[in-house]
Design an enzyme around this catalytic site. Structure first.
Site, PDB file in Angstrom:
ATOM      1  N   GLY A   7       0.831  -1.197   0.000  1.00 38.66           N
ATOM      2  CA  GLY A   7       0.000   0.000   0.000  1.00 38.66           C
ATOM      3  C   GLY A   7       0.868   1.251   0.000  1.00 38.66           C
ATOM      4  O   GLY A   7       2.104   1.164   0.057  1.00 38.66           O
ATOM      5  N   ASP A   8       0.233   2.408  -0.139  1.00 39.65           N
ATOM      6  CA  ASP A   8       0.950   3.684  -0.148  1.00 39.65           C
ATOM      7  C   ASP A   8       2.000   3.766  -1.243  1.00 39.65           C
ATOM      8  O   ASP A   8       3.058   4.372  -1.058  1.00 39.65           O
ATOM      9  CB  ASP A   8       1.597   3.953   1.223  1.00 39.65           C
ATOM     10  CG  ASP A   8       0.572   3.938   2.335  1.00 39.65           C
ATOM     11  OD1 ASP A   8      -0.563   4.378   2.089  1.00 39.65           O
ATOM     12  OD2 ASP A   8       0.898   3.474   3.441  1.00 39.65           O
ATOM     13  N   LYS A  11      -0.586   5.443  -5.464  1.00 36.36           N
ATOM     14  CA  LYS A  11      -1.652   5.112  -6.409  1.00 36.36           C
ATOM     15  C   LYS A  11      -2.524   6.322  -6.727  1.00 36.36           C
ATOM     16  O   LYS A  11      -2.980   6.475  -7.856  1.00 36.36           O
ATOM     17  CB  LYS A  11      -2.520   3.975  -5.848  1.00 36.36           C
ATOM     18  CG  LYS A  11      -1.762   2.670  -5.658  1.00 36.36           C
ATOM     19  CD  LYS A  11      -2.662   1.565  -5.141  1.00 36.36           C
ATOM     20  CE  LYS A  11      -3.169   1.780  -3.729  1.00 36.36           C
ATOM     21  NZ  LYS A  11      -2.128   1.759  -2.682  1.00 36.36           N
ATOM     22  N   ALA A  34      -8.111   3.092   2.907  1.00 35.48           N
ATOM     23  CA  ALA A  34      -7.265   3.697   1.878  1.00 35.48           C
ATOM     24  C   ALA A  34      -7.074   5.177   2.170  1.00 35.48           C
ATOM     25  O   ALA A  34      -7.938   5.820   2.769  1.00 35.48           O
ATOM     26  CB  ALA A  34      -7.912   3.522   0.505  1.00 35.48           C
ATOM     27  N   GLY A  35      -5.942   5.693   1.751  1.00 38.32           N
ATOM     28  CA  GLY A  35      -5.697   7.126   1.862  1.00 38.32           C
ATOM     29  C   GLY A  35      -4.946   7.553   0.616  1.00 38.32           C
ATOM     30  O   GLY A  35      -3.746   7.376   0.538  1.00 38.32           O
ATOM     31  N   HIS A  36      -5.670   8.044  -0.373  1.00 38.28           N
ATOM     32  CA  HIS A  36      -5.037   8.388  -1.645  1.00 38.28           C
ATOM     33  C   HIS A  36      -4.815   9.895  -1.725  1.00 38.28           C
ATOM     34  O   HIS A  36      -5.758  10.665  -1.749  1.00 38.28           O
ATOM     35  CB  HIS A  36      -5.878   7.867  -2.807  1.00 38.28           C
ATOM     36  CG  HIS A  36      -5.937   6.364  -2.845  1.00 38.28           C
ATOM     37  ND1 HIS A  36      -6.708   5.648  -3.699  1.00 38.28           N
ATOM     38  CD2 HIS A  36      -5.276   5.440  -2.094  1.00 38.28           C
ATOM     39  CE1 HIS A  36      -6.528   4.345  -3.491  1.00 38.28           C
ATOM     40  NE2 HIS A  36      -5.675   4.210  -2.509  1.00 38.28           N
ATOM     41  N   ARG A 137     -22.447 -13.872   5.644  1.00 37.66           N
ATOM     42  CA  ARG A 137     -23.794 -13.740   5.079  1.00 37.66           C
ATOM     43  C   ARG A 137     -24.794 -13.080   6.026  1.00 37.66           C
ATOM     44  O   ARG A 137     -25.962 -13.431   6.087  1.00 37.66           O
ATOM     45  CB  ARG A 137     -24.312 -15.121   4.612  1.00 37.66           C
ATOM     46  CG  ARG A 137     -23.432 -15.657   3.494  1.00 37.66           C
ATOM     47  CD  ARG A 137     -23.614 -17.114   3.267  1.00 37.66           C
ATOM     48  NE  ARG A 137     -23.148 -17.885   4.401  1.00 37.66           N
ATOM     49  CZ  ARG A 137     -22.999 -19.218   4.383  1.00 37.66           C
ATOM     50  NH1 ARG A 137     -23.311 -19.892   3.316  1.00 37.66           N
ATOM     51  NH2 ARG A 137     -22.549 -19.833   5.440  1.00 37.66           N
ATOM     52  N   GLN A 218      -4.919  -0.343  -1.162  1.00 35.41           N
ATOM     53  CA  GLN A 218      -3.953  -1.227  -0.490  1.00 35.41           C
ATOM     54  C   GLN A 218      -2.962  -1.790  -1.524  1.00 35.41           C
ATOM     55  O   GLN A 218      -2.714  -1.138  -2.519  1.00 35.41           O
ATOM     56  CB  GLN A 218      -4.651  -2.353   0.284  1.00 35.41           C
ATOM     57  CG  GLN A 218      -5.366  -1.882   1.544  1.00 35.41           C
ATOM     58  CD  GLN A 218      -6.710  -1.236   1.260  1.00 35.41           C
ATOM     59  OE1 GLN A 218      -7.549  -1.793   0.591  1.00 35.41           O
ATOM     60  NE2 GLN A 218      -6.935  -0.044   1.777  1.00 35.41           N
ATOM     61  N   THR A 233      -4.901  -6.977   4.822  1.00 33.09           N
ATOM     62  CA  THR A 233      -6.231  -6.403   4.934  1.00 33.09           C
ATOM     63  C   THR A 233      -7.224  -7.513   4.584  1.00 33.09           C
ATOM     64  O   THR A 233      -6.818  -8.637   4.280  1.00 33.09           O
ATOM     65  CB  THR A 233      -6.384  -5.148   4.055  1.00 33.09           C
ATOM     66  OG1 THR A 233      -7.619  -4.500   4.390  1.00 33.09           O
ATOM     67  CG2 THR A 233      -6.367  -5.476   2.563  1.00 33.09           C
ATOM     68  N   PRO A 298       3.899   6.833  11.411  1.00 30.37           N
ATOM     69  CA  PRO A 298       5.110   6.799  10.591  1.00 30.37           C
ATOM     70  C   PRO A 298       5.206   5.462   9.870  1.00 30.37           C
ATOM     71  O   PRO A 298       4.920   4.420  10.447  1.00 30.37           O
ATOM     72  CB  PRO A 298       6.252   6.951  11.613  1.00 30.37           C
ATOM     73  CG  PRO A 298       5.655   6.618  12.930  1.00 30.37           C
ATOM     74  CD  PRO A 298       4.176   6.875  12.846  1.00 30.37           C
ATOM     75  N   LYS A 325       7.834   8.031  -6.943  1.00 27.68           N
ATOM     76  CA  LYS A 325       8.713   8.658  -5.939  1.00 27.68           C
ATOM     77  C   LYS A 325      10.200   8.379  -6.166  1.00 27.68           C
ATOM     78  O   LYS A 325      10.963   8.255  -5.217  1.00 27.68           O
ATOM     79  CB  LYS A 325       8.265   8.239  -4.529  1.00 27.68           C
ATOM     80  CG  LYS A 325       6.837   8.718  -4.219  1.00 27.68           C
ATOM     81  CD  LYS A 325       6.384   8.397  -2.817  1.00 27.68           C
ATOM     82  CE  LYS A 325       6.670   9.501  -1.832  1.00 27.68           C
ATOM     83  NZ  LYS A 325       5.919   9.355  -0.560  1.00 27.68           N
ATOM     84  N   VAL A 408       8.227  11.533 -10.413  1.00 25.50           N
ATOM     85  CA  VAL A 408       9.400  12.270  -9.921  1.00 25.50           C
ATOM     86  C   VAL A 408       8.999  13.445  -9.017  1.00 25.50           C
ATOM     87  O   VAL A 408       9.757  14.396  -8.860  1.00 25.50           O
ATOM     88  CB  VAL A 408      10.284  12.762 -11.093  1.00 25.50           C
ATOM     89  CG1 VAL A 408      10.976  11.589 -11.775  1.00 25.50           C
ATOM     90  CG2 VAL A 408       9.479  13.567 -12.107  1.00 25.50           C
ATOM     91  N   GLY A 409       7.823  13.354  -8.419  1.00 30.55           N
ATOM     92  CA  GLY A 409       7.374  14.416  -7.523  1.00 30.55           C
ATOM     93  C   GLY A 409       5.888  14.271  -7.285  1.00 30.55           C
ATOM     94  O   GLY A 409       5.228  13.438  -7.904  1.00 30.55           O
TER      95      GLY A 409
HETATM   96  P1  IMO Z   1      -3.743   2.657   0.506  1.00 33.72           P
HETATM   97  O1  IMO Z   1      -4.925   2.430  -0.413  1.00 33.72           O
HETATM   98  C1  IMO Z   1      -1.099   1.150   3.569  1.00 33.72           C
HETATM   99  C2  IMO Z   1      -2.719  -1.878   6.329  1.00 33.72           C
HETATM  100  C3  IMO Z   1      -2.847  -1.505   7.770  1.00 33.72           C
HETATM  101  C4  IMO Z   1      -2.647  -2.853   8.427  1.00 33.72           C
HETATM  102  C5  IMO Z   1      -3.367  -3.800   7.477  1.00 33.72           C
HETATM  103  C6  IMO Z   1      -4.790  -4.142   7.875  1.00 33.72           C
HETATM  104  O2  IMO Z   1      -3.576   4.048   0.955  1.00 33.72           O
HETATM  105  O3  IMO Z   1      -2.506   2.085  -0.104  1.00 33.72           O
HETATM  106  P2  IMO Z   1      -7.063  -2.775   7.759  1.00 33.72           P
HETATM  107  O4  IMO Z   1      -7.452  -1.480   8.402  1.00 33.72           O
HETATM  108  O5  IMO Z   1      -7.164  -2.762   6.276  1.00 33.72           O
HETATM  109  O6  IMO Z   1      -7.760  -3.964   8.367  1.00 33.72           O
HETATM  110  O7  IMO Z   1      -5.511  -2.967   8.159  1.00 33.72           O
HETATM  111  O8  IMO Z   1      -3.374  -3.134   6.216  1.00 33.72           O
HETATM  112  N1  IMO Z   1      -3.377  -0.956   5.372  1.00 33.72           N
HETATM  113  C7  IMO Z   1      -2.729  -0.084   4.573  1.00 33.72           C
HETATM  114  N2  IMO Z   1      -1.425   0.234   4.503  1.00 33.72           N
HETATM  115  N3  IMO Z   1      -1.960   1.734   2.728  1.00 33.72           N
HETATM  116  C8  IMO Z   1      -3.270   1.399   2.752  1.00 33.72           C
HETATM  117  O9  IMO Z   1      -4.144   1.837   1.840  1.00 33.72           O
HETATM  118  C9  IMO Z   1      -3.721   0.487   3.748  1.00 33.72           C
HETATM  119  N4  IMO Z   1      -4.916  -0.017   4.090  1.00 33.72           N
HETATM  120  C10 IMO Z   1      -4.692  -0.915   5.064  1.00 33.72           C
HETATM  121  O10 IMO Z   1      -1.855  -0.577   8.156  1.00 33.72           O
HETATM  122  O11 IMO Z   1      -1.283  -3.191   8.401  1.00 33.72           O
HETATM  123 MG    MG Z   2      -2.377   4.752   2.459  1.00 34.83          MG
END
Ligand code: IMO
Ligand code: MG
Length: 419
Positions: A7-8, A11, A34-36, A137, A218, A233, A298, A325, A408-409
């Protein structure tokens, strides 16, 4: 578009770039975990549920059946976007088959993490419990809201079931769970106003020659089946999930873009074999601003993990890569790539199913010279420093996948398109 690591991977930025040439953008799994992050001009947008495609005017943005939708936060995000000048009228659709993530899922997620001896380090957004209800279910879907009385009964049932489970966990203060039936019913009509058959809409769009982008959240190493279980996840993040989670057939997918950062990060618990030593970890975290967009935690940083990348390319069938990046590595005198793992049982070059073996393993690293020049203004592959190109070549070789884009940024235009 699928995340190739933990993840991260950046995307949000890649979706933003691809959305320009797409007509429909759909999410197929995950939820508000998710955190986009997308930078448009001077503005920063962090999107948790609504597809990042909303930042391009006129694009249709859908939430597929595979997502778990938290309706209250969803509308907060929707209203915030509108308040910042993004017109969403008629642009957002939600699958009738999507499951609702309700306040008790969040409370259960947090209560379990609090009690558990083996903490996953979840985002606390209720993802695991919501998918448990789906697989068990007993979930509540968007379509279940059509009949108000039926919806109320299901929500009450869910709340009472959660109350019993929480009592077992020693939690009696239910907070916003007490009112969840009313708060959910309060957005019922608004949600139904967006409800659609996402699979059918995409199918018809494709028939009419529209371009469709499926936006993964993710990443591969967090996939419920293919990731570092149990530190994953609860959804299918890999490319196969894109078809089932959006309601189209796999034969409609003709391009699978893997997004990978030029290094590796991980937030939450579980092994990170190519982890950096403390001082370097701190340095890369600062250079790359590696703090969770959802939780602010972090992120642990590591060298580019070639073992994972190759696995990821195989499991997803990547037809191309976006490496993001790259600029974060600009100042480093030397850079490493993990090419195998040294485990107690010997050296391995395939990503193992045994997560415990990963915890005690050490990455075997290949050294590459840094380029020590800024890449932030580069827009053409041939203008990248020679050592940066060699680094990308090595990634292409390891993954056996062509690189289509290099970030690149953080800005929209800071991208190198590889012809
Ligand atoms: P994006 O879309 C990074 C990680 C959590 C934890 C594991 C399970 O921004 O890439 P959850 O809350 O899904 O049950 O947590 O998955 N995790 C992510 N790590 N980016 C994400 O989303 C993530 N979504 C869940 O930190 O390790
Ligand atoms: Mg994220």
């Amino acid at each position: 578009m699928v995340g190739g690591q933990w993840g991260d991977e950046g995307k949000g930025k890649i979706v933003d770039v691809l959305a320009e040439e797409s007509d429909i953008i759909a999410r197929y799994q995950g939820g508000a975990n998710a955190g986009h992050t997308v930078h448009v001009g001077e503005e920063e947008f962090i999107l948790h549920q609504i597809p990042s495609g909303i930042l391009h005017p006129g694009k249709r943005c859908l939430m597929g059946n595979g997502v778990v939708l938290e309706p209250i936060q969803f509308f907060q995000e929707y209203d915030e976007a509108e308040a910042r000048g993004i017109s969403l009228e008629g642009r957002v659709g939600v699958s009738l088959r999507a499951h609702l993530l309700l306040p008790y899922h969040r409370l259960l997620d947090r209560a379990r993490e609090g009690k558990s001896a083996q903490k996953i380090g979840t985002t606390g957004r209720g993802i695991g419990p919501a998918y448990e209800d789906k697989a068990g279910r007993r979930g509540v879907r968007v379509v279940d809201l059509l009949d108000e009385e039926e919806a109320r009964n299901r929500l009450v049932e869910g709340r009472e079931r959660a109350r019993a489970k929480l009592a077992e966990l020693g939690i009696s203060d239910l907070g916003d769970v007490e009112e969840c039936v009313e708060t959910t019913l309060a957005v019922r009509e608004r949600l139904l106003g967006l409800a659609t058959d996402v699979g059918l809409e995409i199918y018809e769009g494709l028939k009419a020659g529209k371009e469709v982008l499926l936006e993964g959240a993710q990443g591969t190493a967090l996939d419920l089946d293919h990731g570092t279980y149990p530190f994953v996840t609860s959804s299918i993040t890999t490319a196969g999930g894109a078809a089932s989670g959006s309601g189209i057939g796999p034969s409609s997918l003709h391009r699978v873009l893997g997004v990978m950062k030029a290094y590796t990060t991980r937030v939450g618990n579980g092994p990170l074999p190519s982890a950096l030593p403390p001082e370097m970890d701190e340095k890369v975290r600062t250079l790359g601003a590696e703090f969770g967009a959802t939780t602010g935690r972090p992120r642990r940083c590591g060298w580019f993990d070639g073992v994972l990348a190759r696995y990821s390319a195989r499991v997803n069938g990547f037809t191309g890569l976006a490496v993001t990046k790259l600029d974060v590595l600009d100042t480093l005198p030397e850079i490493f790539i993990a090419t195998s793992y040294r485990t107690a049982e010997g050296e391995i070059s395939e990503f193992p199913a045994d997560t415990r073996s990963l915890e005690t393993s050490e990455a075997v690293l290949e050294r590459m010279p840094g380029w020590q020049a800024s890449t932030a203004e580069v827009r053409k592959l041939e203008d990248l420093p020679r050592n940066a190109r060699a680094y990308l070549d090595r990634i292409r070789e390891i993954t056996d996948t062509p690189i289509e884009m290099v970030g690149v940024g953080t800005r929209r235009n800071q991208i190198v398109h590889v012809a």
